[in-house]
Design an enzyme around this catalytic site. Sequence first.
Site, PDB file in Angstrom:
ATOM      1  N   CYS A  70      10.087   8.453  17.770  1.00 32.18           N
ATOM      2  CA  CYS A  70       9.163   8.850  16.696  1.00 32.18           C
ATOM      3  C   CYS A  70       9.074  10.376  16.611  1.00 32.18           C
ATOM      4  O   CYS A  70       8.725  11.035  17.575  1.00 32.18           O
ATOM      5  CB  CYS A  70       7.783   8.252  16.956  1.00 32.18           C
ATOM      6  SG  CYS A  70       6.546   8.850  15.803  1.00 32.18           S
ATOM      7  N   HIS A 130       0.589   7.119  18.939  1.00 32.73           N
ATOM      8  CA  HIS A 130       1.512   6.475  18.000  1.00 32.73           C
ATOM      9  C   HIS A 130       0.918   5.226  17.359  1.00 32.73           C
ATOM     10  O   HIS A 130       1.247   4.869  16.231  1.00 32.73           O
ATOM     11  CB  HIS A 130       2.796   6.113  18.759  1.00 32.73           C
ATOM     12  CG  HIS A 130       3.871   5.531  17.900  1.00 32.73           C
ATOM     13  ND1 HIS A 130       4.740   6.311  17.174  1.00 32.73           N
ATOM     14  CD2 HIS A 130       4.208   4.241  17.641  1.00 32.73           C
ATOM     15  CE1 HIS A 130       5.580   5.523  16.507  1.00 32.73           C
ATOM     16  NE2 HIS A 130       5.282   4.262  16.778  1.00 32.73           N
ATOM     17  N   HIS A 180       3.732   6.014  12.823  1.00 31.38           N
ATOM     18  CA  HIS A 180       2.736   6.883  13.459  1.00 31.38           C
ATOM     19  C   HIS A 180       1.667   7.271  12.416  1.00 31.38           C
ATOM     20  O   HIS A 180       2.018   7.692  11.308  1.00 31.38           O
ATOM     21  CB  HIS A 180       3.449   8.126  13.984  1.00 31.38           C
ATOM     22  CG  HIS A 180       2.637   8.922  14.948  1.00 31.38           C
ATOM     23  ND1 HIS A 180       3.004   9.113  16.259  1.00 31.38           N
ATOM     24  CD2 HIS A 180       1.462   9.568  14.795  1.00 31.38           C
ATOM     25  CE1 HIS A 180       2.085   9.849  16.863  1.00 31.38           C
ATOM     26  NE2 HIS A 180       1.137  10.137  15.986  1.00 31.38           N
ATOM     27  N   HIS A 182      -0.248   8.915   9.889  1.00 29.11           N
ATOM     28  CA  HIS A 182      -0.063  10.232   9.270  1.00 29.11           C
ATOM     29  C   HIS A 182      -0.224  10.145   7.766  1.00 29.11           C
ATOM     30  O   HIS A 182      -0.175   9.067   7.184  1.00 29.11           O
ATOM     31  CB  HIS A 182       1.323  10.799   9.599  1.00 29.11           C
ATOM     32  CG  HIS A 182       2.432  10.139   8.821  1.00 29.11           C
ATOM     33  ND1 HIS A 182       2.864   8.865   9.071  1.00 29.11           N
ATOM     34  CD2 HIS A 182       3.191  10.594   7.787  1.00 29.11           C
ATOM     35  CE1 HIS A 182       3.837   8.554   8.233  1.00 29.11           C
ATOM     36  NE2 HIS A 182       4.055   9.578   7.436  1.00 29.11           N
ATOM     37  N   GLN A 184       0.059  13.029   4.049  1.00 22.01           N
ATOM     38  CA  GLN A 184       0.774  14.193   3.539  1.00 22.01           C
ATOM     39  C   GLN A 184      -0.149  15.007   2.648  1.00 22.01           C
ATOM     40  O   GLN A 184      -1.195  14.520   2.222  1.00 22.01           O
ATOM     41  CB  GLN A 184       1.995  13.742   2.720  1.00 22.01           C
ATOM     42  CG  GLN A 184       2.948  12.870   3.506  1.00 22.01           C
ATOM     43  CD  GLN A 184       4.116  12.401   2.654  1.00 22.01           C
ATOM     44  OE1 GLN A 184       4.885  13.222   2.139  1.00 22.01           O
ATOM     45  NE2 GLN A 184       4.246  11.112   2.483  1.00 22.01           N
TER      46      GLN A 184
END
Length: 348
Positions: A70, A130, A180, A182, A184
């Site tokens: 990852c 993770h 994982h 996340h 943007q």
Amino acid sequence: MVLHLHRHRKADGRELLLYGRAAHEGAAGAELPPADGVPPHLRWHPLRQEWVGYAGARQARTFLPEESDCPLCPARDGATGEIPFTDFEVAVFENRFPAFAEAGDAPGIAGVRSAAARGRCEVVVFSADHRGSLATLPDERIDLLIEVWGARIMALREMGFAAVMPFENRGEEIGVTLHHPHGQIYAFGFVPGQIARAAEAQAAAPVIARMIEEADPALFLHRGARAVSLVPPFAMYPFEVWLAPRRRVPGPQHLDVEERGELAAALGDALRRLDRLFGMPMPYILTVQAAPAGHDASFHMTIEIKPFRRDRAKLKYLAGVEQGSGVFLVDVPPEEAAARLRAVDGAR
Ligand SMILES: [Zn+2]
């Protein structure tokens, strides 16, 4: 509450920012080699009257790697990823495969108007862990994330970008390529059409404040002193949920500590309800809608969650009517969606 920031310049020139409640300690380890690609660009769609973005290098990006590979995990056990530190709270870095770039030229293309895709794409890693998701993170981490969204909106607007949108795509069903936790942030050199229309509507009338004031109380999942979450009475997706502070602020950078804390708790609650609704992780798109340039005085920020599952085994697709005419058809009325979400436990 203090927001610490550790700035790091990656070996290929990209910026990496580590935000946290504690000061970040530790030296950087090995870095990934630079990626090569074609600079992104824009082409004008003459019927939609909107830009379309082209970024060929994105086809090469990492696709559903094993956990040991990852790129968003901290650099432990000799692994080399995007974050060359052994631990962090929230990490933000420039995307290795950006759809927009700070520099570049407009390519000449026959038959279409084109432009440089001026902008900046950042990846926001919610946790060093993770496993898990935004819904399973502690309220304190969601609170930190909301503050980081605000800090990035402010910094990117100061860099001259016209509109900044933090977002999260969640679930393989809608094309997520890394598990994982996340999201943007896209900073645009222009105000995208949909954001411009929303800002103009809000400049003409306080539509968000009115919705909070006038919507049927049965639509609300949370109706607190400082923040609310609800199924909007005009939802375009089944089980769509919006969150907003009661006070009109143009973005998360203007929330006070109490407002941010209440919004964080309500966001975790809403996401857990969506995950429990069908007893499986809900694929969704979450966007933070903040004022574009010139609209700070009238824009009321929202966090909008658009889920893509309308039933246990059925995904919502944008099909003929939606794609061909822009008219959305919703088969779960907002009142029914709210009643079903209210019947689910949102507690941890
Ligand atoms: Zn990971």
